[in-house]
Design a protein around this motif. Structure first.
Motif, PDB file in Angstrom:
ATOM      1  N   GLU B   6       0.754  -1.077  -0.306  1.00 45.63           N
ATOM      2  CA  GLU B   6       0.331   0.003   0.226  1.00 45.63           C
ATOM      3  C   GLU B   6       0.576   1.648  -0.143  1.00 45.63           C
ATOM      4  N   LEU B   8       4.065   2.214   1.468  1.00 45.47           N
ATOM      5  CA  LEU B   8       4.878   2.648   2.228  1.00 45.47           C
ATOM      6  C   LEU B   8       5.886   2.178   1.626  1.00 45.47           C
ATOM      7  N   GLU B  13      10.440   1.839   7.311  1.00 44.49           N
ATOM      8  CA  GLU B  13      10.347   0.901   8.231  1.00 44.49           C
ATOM      9  C   GLU B  13      10.350   1.221   9.170  1.00 44.49           C
ATOM     10  N   ARG B  15      11.640   2.915  13.140  1.00 45.11           N
ATOM     11  CA  ARG B  15      11.180   3.975  13.517  1.00 45.11           C
ATOM     12  C   ARG B  15      12.600   5.058  13.548  1.00 45.11           C
ATOM     13  N   LEU B  18      12.259   6.538  10.242  1.00 46.96           N
ATOM     14  CA  LEU B  18      11.063   7.737   9.813  1.00 46.96           C
ATOM     15  C   LEU B  18      12.112   8.975  11.023  1.00 46.96           C
ATOM     16  N   GLY B  19      12.676   8.800  12.597  1.00 47.28           N
ATOM     17  CA  GLY B  19      13.061   9.882  13.310  1.00 47.28           C
ATOM     18  C   GLY B  19      13.594  10.915  11.798  1.00 47.28           C
ATOM     19  N   SER B  22      12.682  12.908   9.567  1.00 44.24           N
ATOM     20  CA  SER B  22      11.131  14.149  10.110  1.00 44.24           C
ATOM     21  C   SER B  22      11.777  15.116  10.564  1.00 44.24           C
ATOM     22  N   LEU B  25      13.257  17.166   7.891  1.00 47.24           N
ATOM     23  CA  LEU B  25      11.911  17.459   6.743  1.00 47.24           C
ATOM     24  C   LEU B  25      11.598  18.854   7.451  1.00 47.24           C
ATOM     25  N   PHE B  84       9.274  10.496   1.313  1.00 46.29           N
ATOM     26  CA  PHE B  84       8.960   9.938   3.135  1.00 46.29           C
ATOM     27  C   PHE B  84       7.275  11.144   2.607  1.00 46.29           C
ATOM     28  N   HIS B  87       5.152   8.161   1.917  1.00 45.09           N
ATOM     29  CA  HIS B  87       4.815   7.757   2.850  1.00 45.09           C
ATOM     30  C   HIS B  87       3.706   7.943   3.828  1.00 45.09           C
ATOM     31  N   LEU B  88       3.974   9.147   4.353  1.00 45.99           N
ATOM     32  CA  LEU B  88       2.670   9.813   5.313  1.00 45.99           C
ATOM     33  C   LEU B  88       1.502   9.356   4.657  1.00 45.99           C
ATOM     34  N   LEU B  91       0.666   6.534   4.840  1.00 42.43           N
ATOM     35  CA  LEU B  91       0.106   6.139   6.650  1.00 42.43           C
ATOM     36  C   LEU B  91      -0.945   6.225   6.922  1.00 42.43           C
ATOM     37  N   GLU B  92      -1.571   7.765   6.524  1.00 43.69           N
ATOM     38  CA  GLU B  92      -2.708   8.045   6.884  1.00 43.69           C
ATOM     39  C   GLU B  92      -3.793   7.540   5.880  1.00 43.69           C
ATOM     40  N   ILE B  94      -3.812   4.135   4.746  1.00 42.28           N
ATOM     41  CA  ILE B  94      -4.518   2.928   6.281  1.00 42.28           C
ATOM     42  C   ILE B  94      -5.071   2.917   7.143  1.00 42.28           C
ATOM     43  N   ILE B  95      -5.247   4.348   8.103  1.00 40.20           N
ATOM     44  CA  ILE B  95      -5.523   4.947   8.837  1.00 40.20           C
ATOM     45  C   ILE B  95      -7.222   5.082   8.826  1.00 40.20           C
TER      46      ILE B  95
END
Lengths: 208, 101
Positions: B6, B8, B13, B15, B18-19, B22, B25, B84, B87-88, B91-92, B94-95
């Motif tokens: 989906e 991603l 993957e 964290r 991701l940090g 972020s 960015l 990125f 990816h964001l 994520l949104e 999926i939620i």
């Protein structure tokens, strides 16, 4: 595939990291309260001990032949308040930072300081020029305006409420220019009471 | 490019990665120590994640000197920013879809 819960955690981690890496969040509200108290005390000393009450643009302290010494004394009081306030902010913010497991001197605090230094230095230079040109009555409103501009710009780099604190100071500074006879009272309102009110609010919001 | 379920991205993957993304960015550049402090991890751990992101060409390196000390700063590349952001978005999505079902 990961659980939905984990994706939500991913997103909130991302948001948190963006906040934490770009804003200095350890700014102490308590330091704002104390700085406000110093400002009120300093203005009181300047007014009652040295008879300082700048009620016109070309104000010269009256009723004394030694008016130059009076202005020098008021400048010394002002510098003492400034140093004391800065020391308090550094000390209490440093304490906040170590509580959060961060360093006081990091990427975001450096950026905050660099951003604030431009309007603050500009204001400081203007104040010195006004004093030398005997325009003492303009010093209080000018200090409010440039303090406000520094805070307004800093709103993106630290707690976002600082932006509104900045706007409040700018409005008071402009009011100080309109009502020169009350500029000292307005200065006390801005550097004193407004700092105290915002400081208390931020202390309860972020430091509790 | 490795695309996981989906939209991603595999590279995000972890964290820690991701940090790193972020933080980069919202900051023009960050040096190694700032990243280390933000993520609270060891030098070796951070270095390996940085290498992985560098290999994907999601972050770039800017080397300079501060006095005599070498200073390495990292920045996010255009590809990194796009990947990125996607990816964001994934994520949104999926939620959001999770809430609907």
């Amino acid at each position: 595939m990961k659980e939905e819960k984990e994706y939500i955690k991913d997103l909130s981690d991302i948001r948190e990291m963006m906040e934490r890496s770009s804003r200095f969040l350890s700014l102490s509200g308590l330091a704002g309260v104390l700085s406000g108290i110093y400002a009120i005390a300093g203005a009181f000393i300047a007014y009652s001990v040295f008879g300082f009450n700048p009620d016109s643009i070309d104000y010269i302290p009256s009723g004394a032949d030694n008016h130059d010494t009076d202005v020098v004394n008021v400048i010394l009081v002002a510098i003492s308040i400034l140093v004391l306030a800065l020391a308090t902010v550094v000390f209490l913010s440093g304490r906040n930072a170590s509580k959060r497991g961060e360093k006081l001197w990091n990427n975001s605090s450096r950026r905050l300081l660099a951003n604030m230094s431009v309007p603050l230095a500009t204001g400081g230079i203007l104040i010195i020029i006004f004093i030398f040109k005997n325009l003492v009555g303009l010093v209080a409103p000018v200090s409010l305006i440039f303090y406000g501009l520094a805070l307004f710009g800093a709103g993106r780099l630290t707690l976002s409420e600082v932006r509104y604190l900045g706007i409040t100071q700018i409005i008071l500074g402009v009011a100080g220019f309109i009502f020169i006879p009350y500029s000292l009272v307005i200065w006390v309102l801005g550097f004193g009471f407004v700092n105290i009110v915002y400081g208390i609010y931020m202390h309860y919001k972020y430091e509790k | 490019m490795k695309i996981a379920v989906e939209g991603l991205h595999k590279a995000f993957e972890s964290r820690i990665r991701l940090g790193i993304m972020s933080a980069l960015l919202v900051n023009d550049t960050l040096d190694f120590n700032s990243l280390k402090e933000l993520l609270d991890i060891t030098d070796g751990n951070l270095a390996s994640h940085i290498k992985a992101l560098e290999k994907e060409e999601f972050i770039g390196i800017e080397k300079s000197f501060v006095g005599k000390k070498p200073n390495t700063r990292y920045y996010i590349t255009k590809e990194g920013r796009n990947a990125f952001n996607e990816h964001l978005k994934a994520l949104e999505n999926i939620i959001k879809s999770g809430r609907l079902s």
